[in-house]
Design a protein around this motif. Structure first.
Motif, PDB file in Angstrom:
ATOM      1  N   GLU A 140      24.468  -1.934  19.807  1.00 43.38           N
ATOM      2  CA  GLU A 140      25.022  -1.160  18.697  1.00 43.38           C
ATOM      3  C   GLU A 140      24.218   0.116  18.451  1.00 43.38           C
ATOM      4  O   GLU A 140      24.791   1.180  18.210  1.00 43.38           O
ATOM      5  N   SER A 144      25.703   3.940  19.019  1.00 39.31           N
ATOM      6  CA  SER A 144      25.761   4.871  17.888  1.00 39.31           C
ATOM      7  C   SER A 144      24.873   6.086  18.106  1.00 39.31           C
ATOM      8  O   SER A 144      24.980   7.074  17.392  1.00 39.31           O
ATOM      9  N   GLN A 636      30.208  -4.537   6.610  1.00 35.68           N
ATOM     10  CA  GLN A 636      31.011  -3.322   6.748  1.00 35.68           C
ATOM     11  C   GLN A 636      30.275  -2.107   6.171  1.00 35.68           C
ATOM     12  O   GLN A 636      30.227  -1.039   6.794  1.00 35.68           O
ATOM     13  N   ARG A 639      27.333  -1.052   8.420  1.00 39.25           N
ATOM     14  CA  ARG A 639      27.730  -0.312   9.617  1.00 39.25           C
ATOM     15  C   ARG A 639      28.195   1.096   9.275  1.00 39.25           C
ATOM     16  O   ARG A 639      28.077   2.010  10.094  1.00 39.25           O
ATOM     17  N   ARG A 640      28.700   1.278   8.077  1.00 41.48           N
ATOM     18  CA  ARG A 640      29.087   2.617   7.635  1.00 41.48           C
ATOM     19  C   ARG A 640      27.882   3.426   7.176  1.00 41.48           C
ATOM     20  O   ARG A 640      27.976   4.635   6.984  1.00 41.48           O
ATOM     21  N   LYS A 659      20.647   2.801  10.977  1.00 45.35           N
ATOM     22  CA  LYS A 659      20.668   1.342  10.949  1.00 45.35           C
ATOM     23  C   LYS A 659      19.271   0.821  11.209  1.00 45.35           C
ATOM     24  O   LYS A 659      18.654   1.139  12.218  1.00 45.35           O
TER      25      LYS A 659
END
Length: 709
Positions: A140, A144, A636, A639-640, A659
């Motif tokens: 991830e 990103s 959610q 991750r935003r 993150k």
């Protein structure tokens, strides 16, 4: 036996109030934007800059029983994890205050203990849904971090005989072959070479590097397995972590420092292997330590690949603190660097580039030293325990005997775990024998593996089979290739081809900052170590604590049926008490989580006040409840990059947040230890003081609180 007796439950619980007062001193240490504190030693007027709960507690007056229990709890957390102590300290204070409020409402102690314990157990059973495997985190983070056309994939085949490639290890020092020039640290000559401070050099020779002094090794000898087959090298654009795990936002994208190397084509668009971006995600904003640790991991990974395994071994890392050099001189070196006296440095110049015979000693090199468990012979009367070696003929005889042993076995270098007799040290220097004391067991083991030397407890045990070879010693050189003279002490480097030992050289010109820099490095190293051992991490940025808050509030709103209470608590009386006070106690427990999150938001300037922070928390809790699945909502938002973002913070309207992640066991153990301590102190009913302090209390202003027997 004369003693003083105090009822700790008089008025309000004395022990809990003491815990609350001590915990308040560390309030600003919570979160990424820690407010450092100066600790001043009144006896010497020296000060130290601290930014951790461990250093704070070590500096406080902990004469009270509750304070000593708090110190033991934090030291236990530090010994096992090296992280989570600030969280532990804060929650001790928050939950002590919560319990005091319960006592004011006449909630029985038994109900507080049972409901709070069950509530925390329920939280720990709920939060695993916010865990992510290391593999998923790397995937991830890499996805990103990729920008279209931001990089061009590069590969370079590297064999086992080409370790420490300059493109891959920018923080490794290079072995300089230019003529040596000793530069006094106070000399102004280095000011003209400021451009050299940022050069990141590399050693082209396997097993060689540089570092220096006060060595503090890792206590944990275990290794951490790294998933993947490569190193953390990456040519992708990286996001800059500006604050830490909490509520950070993206800075300008940063070209990665490392070029990826691999043995075959990669399907990973980020070209990021091994631990990937994990050190950055666990760093909580500590950029310097990230770069040092990435170089260490890359070196260890390539060495491990040559031997057919993939490991991150924290036991092979030591730190060396050099005061007086700019922080840009911080680097990683293979081998062992320490500080020696100028007289020893003269011996080192004589030995430079010569192979040395090395001896390892697992104890003190003094006449009085006796190993653990030594029993003195019977029927012997001791007249004088520690005779002066300068006055006694026997002392001179011992010095001569020890020196003769070293000379007879042609020993050039002696590494001693403990202290070294000063007189013997002087005689050794006169005979060109280098003796270095206070060397850790990990360093001795590392040298023993590659030199063939075996540790001895006493010099009289020495024989030819115990002496190692192939060691080399030299003056430590800075990143500009020049030897450094720090005045009273001189940094030197001891190296052996193929030695697994790595030293992180930490430098600064500010004396009070040295301890802080070292603590930050070890904290990050252990975060990575535990993450790789667990093979999973928690979502950071307050995600786990927010889920706990939501879960506890939900439990508090659910009525507990008497039948279910009896089944849960296995005691009718306890079940009845818990049923009556369940909601009050759970809300008190939840107040600790809410206070934790609100203080973090305030400390990171994500909220202008605790009121604004609490308003933001209520907004998220309401949305989580409406979603039907709080964990899905939190994931959610995480991750935003919009989790727990206040409305007036400086980055409230900026883009996606970085993150960041936390250790699993370190975090949950900090929670458990905090609550266990609070409940332990809660259940004490008296403080009994004996000894001389009783007389001091008798004449003090608090004497009315005690009963003197």
């Amino acid at each position: 036996l004369p003693m003083a007796f105090r009822d700790v439950n008089a008025r309000r619980h004395t022990g809990l109030q003491q815990l609350l007062s001590l915990a308040l001193t560390g309030r600003t240490l919570l979160g990424p934007m820690k407010a450092c504190k100066f600790i001043v030693d009144e006896s010497t007027n020296q000060c130290t800059l601290i930014c951790s709960a461990v250093r704070l507690i070590e500096s406080l007056d902990l004469t009270s029983a509750a304070g000593q229990l708090l110190n033991e709890t934090i030291q236990a957390q530090n010994k096992e994890f090296r992280t989570g102590m600030s969280t532990l300290l804060f929650l001790v204070g928050a939950w002590s205050n919560a319990v005091l409020e319960c006592l004011q409402q006449n909630v029985p102690v038994s109900a507080i203990v049972s409901v709070m314990s069950e509530g925390l157990n329920s939280c720990c059973a709920t939060v695993p849904c916010l865990q992510m495997s290391i593999h998923d985190v790397n995937r991830e983070l890499c996805s990103s971090s990729v920008r279209p056309n931001a990089f061009k994939s590069q590969t370079c085949q590297i064999g086992c005989d080409s370790l420490l490639n300059p493109q891959i290890f920018p923080y490794f020092q290079k072995d300089i072959s230019i003529a040596e020039e000793v530069i006094p640290i106070n000399s102004s000559s280095h000011q003209d070479d400021d451009s050299n401070f940022n050069r990141r050099l590399v050693s082209p020779v396997a097993g060689f590097g540089s570092i220096a002094s006060l060595v503090k090794p890792a206590a944990d000898k275990s290794t951490s397995v790294i998933s993947g087959s490569g190193v953390i090298a990456s040519s992708c654009n990286k996001r800059k972590l500006t604050h830490s795990r909490y509520f950070s936002t993206l800075g300008k994208s940063q070209q990665g420092n490392f070029q990826r190397f691999l043995s075959g084509p990669s399907a990973d668009p980020c070209e990021c292997y091994g631990v990937g971006h994990l050190p950055m995600a666990l760093s909580h904003g500590n950029q310097t330590s990230v770069k040092l640790l990435e170089s260490i991991v890359a070196y260890q990974q390539e060495r491990a690949e040559c031997s057919g395994s993939s490991q991150f071994n924290i036991a092979e890392i030591v730190t060396c603190c050099l005061l007086g050099l700019p922080e840009s001189y911080s680097c990683v070196s293979a081998g062992f660097v320490t500080l020696v006296s100028p007289e020893q440095a003269a011996v080192i110049k004589y030995f430079e580039d010569k192979p040395l015979r090395v001896l390892l000693m697992d104890g003190d090199l003094t006449e009085q030293y006796r190993h653990l468990g030594f029993n003195r012979p019977c029927n012997v009367r001791t007249i004088l325990e520690h005779p002066s070696l300068l006055e006694g003929r026997d002392g001179d005889l011992w010095l001569t005997s020890m020196l003769d042993i070293l000379i007879s076995f042609e020993v050039n270098l002696v590494l001693v775990k403990g202290n070294v007799c000063e007189n013997l040290m002087e005689r050794c220097i006169a005979n060109s024998i280098l003796v270095i004391g206070s060397v850790t067991r990990e360093v001795l083991c590392a040298f023993g593996e590659v030199t063939g030397a075996q540790s001895v407890t006493y010099l009289t045990q020495l024989n030819a089979a115990y002496v190692g070879s192939r060691a080399q010693v030299e003056l430590w050189k800075g990143c500009d290739g020049r030897a450094m003279d720090l005045g009273e002490l001189v940094p030197v480097r001891i190296k052996v081809p193929g030695i697994p030992l790595l030293t992180a050289v930490l430098t600064t010109t500010v004396a009070s900052k040295m301890q802080l820099i070292e603590d930050q490095f070890w904290t990050l190293a252990y975060r990575l170590h535990h993450a790789l051992n667990d093979q999973k991490v928690f979502l950071g940025g307050g995600a786990v604590e927010l889920l706990c808050l939501s879960h506890i509030q939900t439990l508090a709103e659910q009525p507990l049926q008497p039948a279910n209470a009896v089944k849960e608590f296995r005691n009718p009386w306890l079940a009845a008490s818990a049923t009556e006070y369940k909601s009050v106690v759970l809300r008190a427990l939840a107040s600790g989580w809410k206070q934790y999150l609100s203080v973090v938001m305030c400390n990171t300037a994500k909220a202008a006040s605790e009121l604004e922070a609490c308003t933001s928390l209520e907004h998220h809790l309401k949305k989580a409840a409406e979603c039907g699945s709080p964990s899905a909502y939190i994931l959610q938002e995480f991750r935003r990059g919009a989790l727990l973002r206040g409305g007036s913070g400086p980055s409230a309207d900026q883009g996606e947040g970085v993150k960041v992640y936390d250790n699993v066991r370190a975090k949950t153990e900090a929670w458990r230890r905090a609550l266990d301590l609070v409940l332990l102190v809660l259940q004490t009913d008296a403080e009994i003081i004996t000894g001389p302090k009783r007389n001091q209390l008798l004449n003090s202003h608090v004497s009315s609180e005690f009963m003197f027997l």
